[in-house]
Design a protein around this motif. Structure first.
Motif, mmCIF file in Angstrom:
data_model
loop_
_atom_site.group_PDB
_atom_site.id
_atom_site.type_symbol
_atom_site.label_atom_id
_atom_site.label_comp_id
_atom_site.label_asym_id
_atom_site.label_seq_id
_atom_site.Cartn_x
_atom_site.Cartn_y
_atom_site.Cartn_z
ATOM 1 N N LEU A 7 -6.153 20.609 -14.776
ATOM 2 C CA LEU A 7 -5.942 20.328 -13.356
ATOM 3 C C LEU A 7 -7.126 19.619 -12.706
ATOM 4 O O LEU A 7 -7.047 19.263 -11.514
ATOM 5 N N ALA A 8 -8.188 19.384 -13.455
ATOM 6 C CA ALA A 8 -9.445 18.929 -12.857
ATOM 7 C C ALA A 8 -9.303 17.641 -12.065
ATOM 8 O O ALA A 8 -9.947 17.463 -11.018
ATOM 9 N N ASP A 9 -8.490 16.734 -12.542
ATOM 10 C CA ASP A 9 -8.380 15.424 -11.889
ATOM 11 C C ASP A 9 -7.076 15.242 -11.122
ATOM 12 O O ASP A 9 -6.734 14.118 -10.729
ATOM 13 N N ALA A 10 -6.353 16.328 -10.904
ATOM 14 C CA ALA A 10 -5.054 16.221 -10.228
ATOM 15 C C ALA A 10 -5.245 15.865 -8.755
ATOM 16 O O ALA A 10 -5.990 16.522 -8.030
ATOM 17 N N ARG A 11 -4.556 14.835 -8.332
ATOM 18 C CA ARG A 11 -4.622 14.406 -6.934
ATOM 19 C C ARG A 11 -3.730 15.308 -6.083
ATOM 20 O O ARG A 11 -2.630 15.663 -6.499
ATOM 21 N N PRO A 12 -4.170 15.643 -4.870
ATOM 22 C CA PRO A 12 -3.401 16.575 -4.027
ATOM 23 C C PRO A 12 -2.307 15.874 -3.241
ATOM 24 O O PRO A 12 -2.101 16.142 -2.052
ATOM 25 N N THR A 13 -1.587 14.976 -3.897
ATOM 26 C CA THR A 13 -0.544 14.204 -3.232
ATOM 27 C C THR A 13 0.705 14.185 -4.102
ATOM 28 O O THR A 13 0.613 14.187 -5.334
ATOM 29 N N PRO A 14 1.884 14.141 -3.497
ATOM 30 C CA PRO A 14 3.110 14.056 -4.284
ATOM 31 C C PRO A 14 3.149 12.766 -5.108
ATOM 32 O O PRO A 14 2.928 11.670 -4.576
ATOM 33 N N PHE A 15 3.423 12.913 -6.378
ATOM 34 C CA PHE A 15 3.469 11.759 -7.276
ATOM 35 C C PHE A 15 4.422 10.683 -6.760
ATOM 36 O O PHE A 15 4.105 9.487 -6.769
ATOM 37 N N TRP A 16 5.600 11.106 -6.307
ATOM 38 C CA TRP A 16 6.630 10.143 -5.933
ATOM 39 C C TRP A 16 6.197 9.242 -4.787
ATOM 40 O O TRP A 16 6.556 8.062 -4.728
ATOM 41 N N LEU A 17 5.422 9.801 -3.855
ATOM 42 C CA LEU A 17 5.011 9.036 -2.676
ATOM 43 C C LEU A 17 3.901 8.047 -2.973
ATOM 44 O O LEU A 17 3.549 7.235 -2.105
ATOM 45 N N GLU A 18 3.331 8.098 -4.166
ATOM 46 C CA GLU A 18 2.304 7.129 -4.554
ATOM 47 C C GLU A 18 2.902 5.831 -5.084
ATOM 48 O O GLU A 18 2.163 4.896 -5.388
ATOM 49 N N ASP A 19 4.217 5.763 -5.189
ATOM 50 C CA ASP A 19 4.846 4.585 -5.783
ATOM 51 C C ASP A 19 4.459 3.324 -5.005
ATOM 52 O O ASP A 19 4.493 3.320 -3.760
ATOM 53 N N PRO A 20 4.103 2.255 -5.704
ATOM 54 C CA PRO A 20 3.698 1.017 -5.009
ATOM 55 C C PRO A 20 4.814 0.367 -4.210
ATOM 56 O O PRO A 20 4.556 -0.502 -3.368
ATOM 57 N N GLY A 21 6.048 0.777 -4.440
ATOM 58 C CA GLY A 21 7.163 0.232 -3.670
ATOM 59 C C GLY A 21 7.356 0.886 -2.312
ATOM 60 O O GLY A 21 8.314 0.548 -1.594
ATOM 61 N N ARG A 22 6.456 1.776 -1.927
ATOM 62 C CA ARG A 22 6.591 2.448 -0.630
ATOM 63 C C ARG A 22 6.576 1.413 0.487
ATOM 64 O O ARG A 22 5.644 0.602 0.595
ATOM 65 N N PRO A 23 7.585 1.405 1.336
ATOM 66 C CA PRO A 23 7.656 0.363 2.376
ATOM 67 C C PRO A 23 6.667 0.629 3.502
ATOM 68 O O PRO A 23 6.283 1.778 3.752
ATOM 69 N N PRO A 24 6.245 -0.418 4.191
ATOM 70 C CA PRO A 24 5.363 -0.217 5.347
ATOM 71 C C PRO A 24 6.097 0.512 6.457
ATOM 72 O O PRO A 24 7.326 0.447 6.576
ATOM 73 N N ALA A 25 5.321 1.212 7.281
ATOM 74 C CA ALA A 25 5.919 1.992 8.364
ATOM 75 C C ALA A 25 6.585 1.079 9.381
ATOM 76 O O ALA A 25 6.143 -0.050 9.638
ATOM 77 N N LEU A 26 7.661 1.578 9.962
ATOM 78 C CA LEU A 26 8.340 0.880 11.045
ATOM 79 C C LEU A 26 7.683 1.229 12.380
ATOM 80 O O LEU A 26 7.062 2.294 12.525
ATOM 81 N N PRO A 27 7.809 0.368 13.382
ATOM 82 C CA PRO A 27 7.174 0.650 14.676
ATOM 83 C C PRO A 27 7.741 1.906 15.338
ATOM 84 O O PRO A 27 8.895 2.285 15.128
ATOM 85 N N ALA A 28 6.904 2.528 16.145
ATOM 86 C CA ALA A 28 7.340 3.667 16.957
ATOM 87 C C ALA A 28 8.160 3.168 18.137
ATOM 88 O O ALA A 28 8.113 1.984 18.513
ATOM 89 N N LEU A 29 8.930 4.058 18.724
ATOM 90 C CA LEU A 29 9.668 3.742 19.938
ATOM 91 C C LEU A 29 8.683 3.392 21.049
ATOM 92 O O LEU A 29 7.682 4.091 21.241
ATOM 93 N N ALA A 30 8.961 2.340 21.783
ATOM 94 C CA ALA A 30 8.096 1.915 22.886
ATOM 95 C C ALA A 30 8.940 1.778 24.142
ATOM 96 O O ALA A 30 9.473 0.705 24.442
ATOM 97 N N GLY A 31 9.117 2.876 24.852
ATOM 98 C CA GLY A 31 9.907 2.841 26.056
ATOM 99 C C GLY A 31 11.272 3.464 25.865
ATOM 100 O O GLY A 31 11.716 3.708 24.735
ATOM 101 N N PRO A 32 11.984 3.737 26.956
ATOM 102 C CA PRO A 32 13.287 4.403 26.861
ATOM 103 C C PRO A 32 14.326 3.495 26.218
ATOM 104 O O PRO A 32 14.229 2.271 26.249
ATOM 105 N N THR A 33 15.332 4.142 25.634
ATOM 106 C CA THR A 33 16.447 3.397 25.049
ATOM 107 C C THR A 33 17.697 4.248 25.122
ATOM 108 O O THR A 33 17.629 5.468 25.337
ATOM 109 N N THR A 34 18.838 3.619 24.934
ATOM 110 C CA THR A 34 20.117 4.320 24.913
ATOM 111 C C THR A 34 20.840 4.003 23.616
ATOM 112 O O THR A 34 20.572 2.982 22.963
ATOM 113 N N CYS A 35 21.759 4.884 23.222
ATOM 114 C CA CYS A 35 22.544 4.665 22.006
ATOM 115 C C CYS A 35 23.781 5.546 22.047
ATOM 116 O O CYS A 35 23.892 6.450 22.876
ATOM 117 N N ASP A 36 24.678 5.273 21.146
ATOM 118 C CA ASP A 36 25.868 6.126 21.013
ATOM 119 C C ASP A 36 25.543 7.414 20.270
ATOM 120 O O ASP A 36 26.009 8.498 20.626
#
Length: 464
Positions: A7-36
């Motif tokens: 266990l000496a070199d085990a990273r404290p992160t989920p293996f799956w989330l380290e995948d290089p295909g992880r997409p960049p984050a989407l923007p946060a909501l900026a202001g009120p909105t409506t939807c169905d």
């Protein structure tokens, strides 16, 4: 195996989330909105709900808000066992809903097929492998229980392949294996993060508006609809679907039905061809043993072994804290148990060690309901078997929000809720007594003490 060295070199992160295909984050909501339809939560529950809502009605304006990033929590760090079961296994379903279990099994099989079809339709590469799962006996009494299970499922027209010790060890070789039963078609292996990210891409392609880093802070009746407050603006929606699971529900009435427990896992370095040959595993099935404190394990696409389970830890008050994601004593126990299971792999090291909260309820499988005169729906309580069942839960929530009576909403499982957990400190004491009783039962050949038998009579049936 020297667990400290492994266990000496085990990273404290989920293996799956380290995948290089992880997409960049989407923007946060900026202001009120409506939807169905507003979907709260960017795990599997929320993603399936948003996607299926758009498939049912492409004109629907659907917004999904996620407090952090899509798939960052349980949906991105689980073991990747995608099961057909909607009831947390056949045995749990038989105990609770025997009269409708045939329907539940049929609906579960159709749900798993639906997941596979969705991956194909949207071109989602989630490393899907429909190899099935083998439940393994490592003690003689477990072998008897698995044989009884195989006989019980046969009465419902289902089929499990019974494996004696030699047949099982021809599939996967461990000196601890005494036999097992193989569900060949009812479980698929999947890369959990890639599944979440693929569903995100499919939602965006269908026109779902997704806002990350946008936590939902409260839920209010707004007269003509509902409103949800976020740090960046209020969302006004005709209807709301809640997919927050282990996190505190915006509906306070739901909170007594859920407790968060912490589950832990390790991932090895990739096995060499020689190491893989030493244990077999050519069929790449998912595996789990049959103890109360059980392990689940499977191969990744690059032939690492994910080894998880054993401890399920509840913290007083049900608090969710980042520091709980790391538990060195559990990682050490997992490493030692791995060494006992696969002594052929002495010297293999672990690259990742992680944990996190999952939600559970007193019946171990999801429950559903509506609030605010049918304008809010929720599904929660998947107890670690939500990779597949969350799609069914999404269908149920959308059925409930539509007011439509369907085969799903007619189910007793959908119409009735589990027993709530008692308040603290009784809740913590009860879970502690149960945990210790289950450990004792594992040591004593499966014999359940008076406490566990009382829970069985109450319909709680703690057995995993």
């Amino acid at each position: 195996m020297d667990s400290a060295r492994a266990l000496a070199d085990a990273r404290p992160t989920p293996f799956w989330l380290e995948d290089p295909g992880r997409p960049p984050a989407l923007p946060a909501l900026a202001g009120p909105t409506t939807c169905d339809l507003l979907v709260v939560g960017g795990g599997y529950s929320g993603l399936w709900t948003a996607l299926i809502a758009k498939e049912r009605d492409p004109s629907l304006d659907v917004v999904l808000v996620e407090g952090q990033e899509i798939g960052w929590a349980a949906s991105g760090r689980n073991g990747g066992f995608c099961a057909a079961s909607l009831t947390h296994g056949f045995g749990n379903g038989l105990q609770r809903w025997p009269a409708e279990l045939g329907r539940l099994e049929r609906l579960g099989a159709a749900n798993l097929d639906g997941i596979e079809a969705t991956l194909e339709r949207y071109g989602i590469d989630a490393e899907w492998e429909r190899t099935g799962e083998i439940d393994i006996a490592t003690q003689p009494h477990q072998l008897d229980e698995l044989h009884e299970l195989a006989e019980a499922v046969a009465e419902y027209g289902l089929d499990l392949t019974v494996l004696d010790a030699d047949a099982l060890r021809a599939e996967v070789d461990s000196p601890t294996f005494l036999g097992g039963v193989w569900d060949r078609d009812g479980v698929a292996m999947v890369h959990p993060s890639k599944l979440a990210w693929g569903l995100r891409a499919a939602c965006l392609a269908q026109g779902v508006r997704i806002f990350e880093h946008t936590p939902a802070l409260d839920l209010n009746d707004d007269g003509a609809g509902m409103s949800v407050r976020t740090p960046h603006g209020r969302v006004f929606a005709g209807k709301v679907a809640l997919g927050t699971n282990a996190f505190p529900s915006l509906l306070r009435r739901v909170r007594p039905y859920i407790v968060p427990v912490y589950d832990y896992a390790l991932m090895t370095e990739p096995l060499t061809d020689e190491q893989l040959a030493a244990i077999g595993w050519r069929g790449r099935q998912g595996l789990s043993d049959s103890a109360n404190k059980f392990h689940y394990f499977r191969l990744s696409a690059d032939n690492r072994i994910l080894w998880g389970g054993y401890d399920a830890v509840y913290h007083f008050g049900g608090h969710l804290r980042r520091e709980y994601d790391q538990r060195p004593q559990t990682f050490d126990t997992l490493a030692q148990n791995f060494a006992r299971c696969f002594p052929q792999l002495d010297g293999v090291r672990f690259t990742n060690a992680w944990g996190g909260a999952i939600d559970t309820c007193s019946r171990f499988s999801a429950f559903y309901d509506t609030a605010h005169r049918g304008r809010v729906a929720y599904a929660a309580g998947y107890t670690g078997l939500g990779v597949g069942a969350t799609r069914f839960g999404a269908e149920v929530m959308l059925d409930l929000l539509s007011g439509e009576r369907t085969e799903r909403t007619d189910l007793e499982m959908v119409r009735r809720k589990p027993l709530p957990f008692p308040p603290e400190p009784v809740r913590w004491a009860g879970i502690e007594i149960t945990t210790r009783s289950l450990e004792r039962a594992d040591r004593l050949g499966g014999r359940r003490n008076l406490w566990l038998r009382a829970l069985d009579r109450m319909g709680l049936g703690f057995d995993s």
